[in-house]
Design a protein around this motif. Structure first.
Motif, PDB file in Angstrom:
ATOM      1  N   THR A 460       0.853  -1.192   0.000  1.00  0.00           N
ATOM      2  CA  THR A 460       0.000   0.000   0.000  1.00  0.00           C
ATOM      3  C   THR A 460       0.884   1.236   0.000  1.00  0.00           C
ATOM      4  O   THR A 460       1.934   1.268   0.653  1.00  0.00           O
ATOM      5  CB  THR A 460      -0.910   0.038   1.237  1.00  0.00           C
ATOM      6  N   PRO A 461       0.483   2.293  -0.732  1.00  0.00           N
ATOM      7  CA  PRO A 461       1.273   3.525  -0.729  1.00  0.00           C
ATOM      8  C   PRO A 461       1.044   4.314   0.543  1.00  0.00           C
ATOM      9  O   PRO A 461       0.109   4.043   1.304  1.00  0.00           O
ATOM     10  CB  PRO A 461       0.737   4.263  -1.957  1.00  0.00           C
ATOM     11  N   ARG A 462       1.902   5.300   0.758  1.00  0.00           N
ATOM     12  CA  ARG A 462       1.766   6.113   1.966  1.00  0.00           C
ATOM     13  C   ARG A 462       0.458   6.909   1.911  1.00  0.00           C
ATOM     14  O   ARG A 462      -0.026   7.274   0.837  1.00  0.00           O
ATOM     15  CB  ARG A 462       2.956   7.060   2.114  1.00  0.00           C
ATOM     16  N   SER A 463      -0.075   7.167   3.070  1.00  0.00           N
ATOM     17  CA  SER A 463      -1.337   7.914   3.160  1.00  0.00           C
ATOM     18  C   SER A 463      -1.108   9.353   3.579  1.00  0.00           C
ATOM     19  O   SER A 463      -2.004  10.183   3.443  1.00  0.00           O
ATOM     20  CB  SER A 463      -2.282   7.227   4.147  1.00  0.00           C
ATOM     21  N   SER A 464       0.104   9.656   4.075  1.00  0.00           N
ATOM     22  CA  SER A 464       0.391  11.019   4.528  1.00  0.00           C
ATOM     23  C   SER A 464       1.309  11.710   3.529  1.00  0.00           C
ATOM     24  O   SER A 464       2.319  11.150   3.104  1.00  0.00           O
ATOM     25  CB  SER A 464       1.066  10.989   5.905  1.00  0.00           C
ATOM     26  N   PHE A 465       0.926  12.940   3.170  1.00  0.00           N
ATOM     27  CA  PHE A 465       1.743  13.749   2.278  1.00  0.00           C
ATOM     28  C   PHE A 465       2.178  15.041   2.980  1.00  0.00           C
ATOM     29  O   PHE A 465       2.483  16.038   2.335  1.00  0.00           O
ATOM     30  CB  PHE A 465       0.976  14.070   0.996  1.00  0.00           C
ATOM     31  N   ALA A 466       2.187  14.984   4.309  1.00  0.00           N
ATOM     32  CA  ALA A 466       2.647  16.140   5.074  1.00  0.00           C
ATOM     33  C   ALA A 466       4.120  16.385   4.786  1.00  0.00           C
ATOM     34  O   ALA A 466       4.903  15.447   4.603  1.00  0.00           O
ATOM     35  CB  ALA A 466       2.436  15.881   6.567  1.00  0.00           C
ATOM     36  N   GLN A 467       4.509  17.641   4.742  1.00  0.00           N
ATOM     37  CA  GLN A 467       5.888  17.989   4.385  1.00  0.00           C
ATOM     38  C   GLN A 467       6.882  17.344   5.356  1.00  0.00           C
ATOM     39  O   GLN A 467       6.681  17.347   6.563  1.00  0.00           O
ATOM     40  CB  GLN A 467       6.077  19.503   4.395  1.00  0.00           C
ATOM     41  N   TYR A 468       7.924  16.784   4.763  1.00  0.00           N
ATOM     42  CA  TYR A 468       9.011  16.163   5.523  1.00  0.00           C
ATOM     43  C   TYR A 468      10.312  16.812   5.055  1.00  0.00           C
ATOM     44  O   TYR A 468      10.686  16.700   3.883  1.00  0.00           O
ATOM     45  CB  TYR A 468       9.048  14.659   5.279  1.00  0.00           C
ATOM     46  N   LYS A 469      10.980  17.518   5.972  1.00  0.00           N
ATOM     47  CA  LYS A 469      12.195  18.246   5.604  1.00  0.00           C
ATOM     48  C   LYS A 469      13.429  17.384   5.862  1.00  0.00           C
ATOM     49  O   LYS A 469      13.542  16.742   6.906  1.00  0.00           O
ATOM     50  CB  LYS A 469      12.304  19.553   6.386  1.00  0.00           C
ATOM     51  N   GLU A 470      14.329  17.381   4.885  1.00  0.00           N
ATOM     52  CA  GLU A 470      15.572  16.614   4.996  1.00  0.00           C
ATOM     53  C   GLU A 470      16.754  17.521   4.681  1.00  0.00           C
ATOM     54  O   GLU A 470      16.757  18.231   3.668  1.00  0.00           O
ATOM     55  CB  GLU A 470      15.570  15.430   4.026  1.00  0.00           C
ATOM     56  N   GLN A 471      17.743  17.521   5.583  1.00  0.00           N
ATOM     57  CA  GLN A 471      18.963  18.297   5.373  1.00  0.00           C
ATOM     58  C   GLN A 471      19.959  17.443   4.581  1.00  0.00           C
ATOM     59  O   GLN A 471      20.315  16.334   4.999  1.00  0.00           O
ATOM     60  CB  GLN A 471      19.581  18.694   6.719  1.00  0.00           C
ATOM     61  N   VAL A 472      20.372  17.949   3.427  1.00  0.00           N
ATOM     62  CA  VAL A 472      21.288  17.212   2.555  1.00  0.00           C
ATOM     63  C   VAL A 472      22.700  17.723   2.781  1.00  0.00           C
ATOM     64  O   VAL A 472      22.977  18.916   2.640  1.00  0.00           O
ATOM     65  CB  VAL A 472      20.891  17.366   1.073  1.00  0.00           C
ATOM     66  N   ARG A 473      23.613  16.809   3.127  1.00  0.00           N
ATOM     67  CA  ARG A 473      25.013  17.148   3.385  1.00  0.00           C
ATOM     68  C   ARG A 473      25.913  16.325   2.457  1.00  0.00           C
ATOM     69  O   ARG A 473      25.517  15.315   1.901  1.00  0.00           O
ATOM     70  CB  ARG A 473      25.382  16.831   4.842  1.00  0.00           C
ATOM     71  N   GLY A 474      27.151  16.766   2.324  1.00  0.00           N
ATOM     72  CA  GLY A 474      28.148  15.999   1.583  1.00  0.00           C
ATOM     73  C   GLY A 474      28.082  16.152   0.078  1.00  0.00           C
ATOM     74  O   GLY A 474      28.771  15.427  -0.638  1.00  0.00           O
ATOM     75  N   HIS A 475      27.268  17.072  -0.410  1.00  0.00           N
ATOM     76  CA  HIS A 475      27.156  17.303  -1.849  1.00  0.00           C
ATOM     77  C   HIS A 475      27.695  18.696  -2.188  1.00  0.00           C
ATOM     78  O   HIS A 475      27.641  19.615  -1.372  1.00  0.00           O
ATOM     79  CB  HIS A 475      25.700  17.220  -2.308  1.00  0.00           C
ATOM     80  N   SER A 476      28.179  18.835  -3.400  1.00  0.00           N
ATOM     81  CA  SER A 476      28.543  20.157  -3.926  1.00  0.00           C
ATOM     82  C   SER A 476      27.591  20.484  -5.070  1.00  0.00           C
ATOM     83  O   SER A 476      26.746  19.668  -5.448  1.00  0.00           O
ATOM     84  CB  SER A 476      29.983  20.147  -4.439  1.00  0.00           C
ATOM     85  N   ARG A 477      27.737  21.645  -5.633  1.00  0.00           N
ATOM     86  CA  ARG A 477      26.974  21.971  -6.837  1.00  0.00           C
ATOM     87  C   ARG A 477      27.476  21.099  -7.981  1.00  0.00           C
ATOM     88  O   ARG A 477      28.649  20.735  -8.033  1.00  0.00           O
ATOM     89  CB  ARG A 477      27.119  23.453  -7.190  1.00  0.00           C
ATOM     90  N   GLU A 478      26.587  20.783  -8.915  1.00  0.00           N
ATOM     91  CA  GLU A 478      26.934  19.908 -10.024  1.00  0.00           C
ATOM     92  C   GLU A 478      27.977  20.568 -10.943  1.00  0.00           C
ATOM     93  O   GLU A 478      27.942  21.781 -11.173  1.00  0.00           O
ATOM     94  CB  GLU A 478      25.687  19.558 -10.853  1.00  0.00           C
TER      95      GLU A 478
END
Length: 759
Positions: A460-478
């Motif tokens: 079954t797919p998720r039922s909640s589409f409430a915003q989930y914030k994720e901090q992305v580290r370890g990447h540079s600009r492309e």
């Protein structure tokens, strides 16, 4: 007739969404009717609602030719199949008292799919569709960038279709989707800027989006209509990959219901064979579009796709012009005097070339840094890791995905652009990009995209589409293509510069070595002069005085003293012979000696004459077959054969008359495998054989070494230089000499001389 329902009901057994066979659902959406014909036009499959169009139940249609059921439809289908891309051009048809739009085309499994979609009254007329298409040109001219253009296209599609929300997704390299632009009615929440995980569109769904550029669901609450076939048939499933009416994955339907969506239209944005993004249209209730409306929306997608490439090229060109200016400045600076490492920090364009935050150069094992870079120990460790099989170039904006120790240098080196400049352990360059922190707003927790129900055991797919914030580290600009290309061009020029510096250093080193060699040769010439001239006089005096003392009648000498004087005379004689041989050896390498046509038969005659007395005394014999005339230094050829014949007589077997045989043959090109010889030209092979004491096989290479003696010097006189002289003479004449022998069985020497040598 026994009927078989081919609907796919295997969802409880799925391991994950990626394993769902969405191309063979075995059912269709209920706003149309589907038939599947075999190659003979016989109906092998039909949807359960076929009576809606044909007034007959499935049992009355299956296993019958379509021409018997509806001759007009059968003729129109045959005509459509003769056109290219028949599904893109539906034709009208009236059946069951209703107007239909018919889509016909072949399926991958060999079937012919015939789909009848019920016509609805369009919400816009042809004139409005034309005006909306014409307005697109104005959108192109007024849009300042790609994102603004996407926003205008979303609004245009919304106007054409009447959907509550139109979003334009843009996929990242992992196929996570970002809502890049959006047009919506006023009373619903915005989704612009949200991200959706790649699990929302599994790989097999992306494949179908590439294959079918448009997909409509008129009502997510529909009841799927099963597809039926004769129970005694061999067909277990029907490939509906290209079917307009294909039923949708139950997981996807539940996903849309959880979002509160009632109808959807999806248009693929394909760029260079890859799914760049989607135009996703959502409506809160059912919504049916006619073919003309869908085609008008699809045309907007085509327009947008063409403009995506144009805008990307324009943006890339803007970056290219800046990068190219920095590249030309660097290339000009490389041509200036002085080595590059000493001028490294003066290259102000080096970081600007790739919009880097730091750069490090490894030159002849020495580090040179500029800007924000890791510490020296970690920098050397990174260079060492990159040298171990990362190729000529390595580019990443997420070093942590590749390098085990990336966490220690994330701040300075989340992205790297690496180029080899020769030996990667000594010469290489890295441009760095610092960490670029950002926050992603997910539409729901991406880690809980799909679950398995503990009650039904179904995914079954998720039922909640409430915003989930994720901090992305370890990447540079492309890194952009223009930047990596400029870096590669500069690295190539720098590598040439590094090689040029190396060659200059080698040239200076060789010049110094040559000067030392000339000096050493001059000193050696002085030593030779001293050896061959100044030493002869003292040796002669030693011999003379020893003879006088031994022959004096005035002094009575004891036997032991006479024996000592005799040894002195013998040693002096051997020393004199050594001096003479050293002089002969040095003279064989004189480049001033002229090569003239030399008859080797005459040379052998002189050698026989020289050894005539010794041959007579030992009862020996020297035979020679006819020999050629070769360009040579005559006295060197005489010395070569004199040494070989002299050795044969010296090392004769006791009690056995010595025999020496000389013969010659022509060695054609390619018939020999000897070092230093050119296999493409012929050689004279001159062989000198004797029946003497021979030598051991392991000695056949060393016997040509200077001063190397095979036998006891007391039993056999000599200095060990004779064969070394033979080797040098053969090489002076463009050839070689080899030896073979066995102890007690004689020796054999082969001399190879070029057969077509020119002066």
């Amino acid at each position: 007739m026994n009927l078989k329902d081919i609907s796919n009901r295997d969802l409880p057994n799925l391991a994950d969404c990626a394993s769902e066979p969405i191309h063979i659902p075995g059912s269709i959406q209920p706003h149309g009717v589907l038939l599947a014909l075999d190659g003979s036009g016989i109906i092998r499959f039909c949807s359960a609602n076929c009576a809606w169009a044909f007034g007959a139940e499935p049992s009355g249609l299956l296993q019958r030719p379509l021409a018997e059921v509806d001759a007009t439809l059968a003729a129109a289908v045959n005509e459509a199949l003769g056109r290219p891309d028949p599904r893109d051009k539906p034709f009208p048809h009236t059946a069951g008292g209703r107007a239909w739009e018919v889509f016909a085309g072949p399926a991958d499994d060999g079937s012919v799919l015939v789909e009848l979609e019920c016509c609805h009254v369009p919400t816009v007329n042809d004139a409005e569709l034309f005006d909306q298409t014409r307005d697109f040109i104005g959108h192109i001219e007024r849009s300042r960038d790609l994102q603004e253009l996407c926003g205008r296209i979303a609004a245009q599609v919304q106007a054409i279709t009447g959907f509550d929300r139109v979003m334009i997704y843009r996929f990242d390299p992992e196929y996570n989707g970002e809502v890049y632009a959006e047009s919506k009615v006023a009373d619903i929440e915005p989704f612009h800027g949200l991200y959706y995980p790649n699990t929302d569109i599994p790989p097999q769904a992306r494949e179908l989006y590439l294959r079918n550029l448009m997909r409509a669901i008129n009502d997510v609450h529909y009841e799927p209509v099963p597809i039926l076939t004769a129970g005694n048939g061999d067909h277990a499933s029907l490939d509906l990959s290209d079917a307009l009416l294909r039923s949708v994955s139950p997981i996807h339907i539940q996903y849309l219901k959880n979002m509160g969506v009632g109808a959807t239209l999806t248009i693929s944005l394909v760029l260079e064979g890859r799914l760049w993004g989607l135009i996703a249209c959502h409506h809160h209730g059912p919504l049916h579009l006619v073919h003309r409306q869908r085609q008008a929306a699809l045309m907007q997608g085509h327009f947008l796709t063409s403009q995506i490439r144009v805008r990307q090229v324009a943006e890339e060109y803007g970056i290219y012009t800046v990068v190219e200016a920095h590249l030309q400045q660097l290339l000009n600076a490389l041509q200036q005097e002085g080595d590059f490492p000493s001028r490294f920090r003066s290259f102000s364009s080096l970081m600007a070339l790739t919009h880097a935050s730091g750069v490090a150069l490894l030159h002849q094992g020495q580090l040179h840094e500029m800007g924000l870079v890791p510490g020296r120990d970690r920098l050397r460790a990174l260079f060492q890791w990159l040298a171990q099989g990362k190729g000529q170039q390595f580019v990443t904006s997420h070093l942590a995905a590749h390098y085990p120790d990336a966490a220690k240098i994330t701040r300075e080196a989340s992205g790297v652009l690496y180029m080899r400049l020769g030996d990667p352990k000594k010469d290489a360059i890295i441009w760095f990009r610092e960490e670029f922190e950002r926050t992603i707003r997910w539409a729901g927790d991406p880690r809980e995209a799909v679950k398995r129900s503990p009650v039904t055991n179904m995914l079954t797919p998720r039922s909640s589409f409430a915003q989930y914030k994720e901090q992305v580290r370890g990447h540079s600009r492309e890194w952009r293509y223009s930047e990596t290309n400029a870096a590669a061009r500069f690295a190539g020029a720098l590598q040439n510069q590094v090689h040029l510096e190396y060659l200059r250093a080698e040239e200076a080193s060789q010049r110094l070595l040559n000067e030392k060699l000339v000096k050493a040769n001059n000193e050696l010439a002085n030593i030779n002069w001293i050896t061959t001239h100044d030493l002869k006089e003292p040796i002669r005096k030693i011999q003379v005085f020893a003879s006088k003392v031994m022959g004096s009648d005035e002094v009575q000498l004891s036997e032991s003293l006479l024996n000592a004087l005799s040894k002195i005379q013998g040693s002096a004689q051997r020393m004199r012979q050594l001096v003479d041989d050293i002089m002969s050896y040095s003279l064989t390498d004189d480049p001033a000696e002229a090569h003239v046509p030399t008859d080797l038969n005459g040379i052998i005659a002189e050698v026989i004459d020289a050894f005539e007395d010794e041959l007579r005394e030992k009862g020996g014999r020297l035979e020679s077959t006819p020999l050629p005339t070769v360009p040579a230094v005559p006295y060197q050829m005489r010395q070569l054969f004199t040494n070989l014949v002299g050795n044969a007589l010296k090392f004769a077997k006791p009690g056995l008359a010595p025999e020496v045989r000389i013969d010659c043959s022509l060695a054609a090109p390619g018939t020999f495998h000897l070092p230093l010889l050119d296999r493409a030209q012929p050689y004279y092979r001159i062989r000198v054989q004797d029946n003497g004491i021979g030598f051991r096989e392991e000695q056949q290479e060393r016997i040509f070494n200077i001063f190397y003696r095979l036998h006891d010097k007391e039993a056999y006189a000599g200095t060990g230089i004779g064969l070394a002289i033979c080797k040098r003479i053969a090489e002076n004449h463009g050839g070689i000499i080899t030896a073979r022998g066995a102890e007690g069985e004689g020796a054999e020497f082969e001399i190879y001389l070029p057969a077509d040598r020119r002066e």
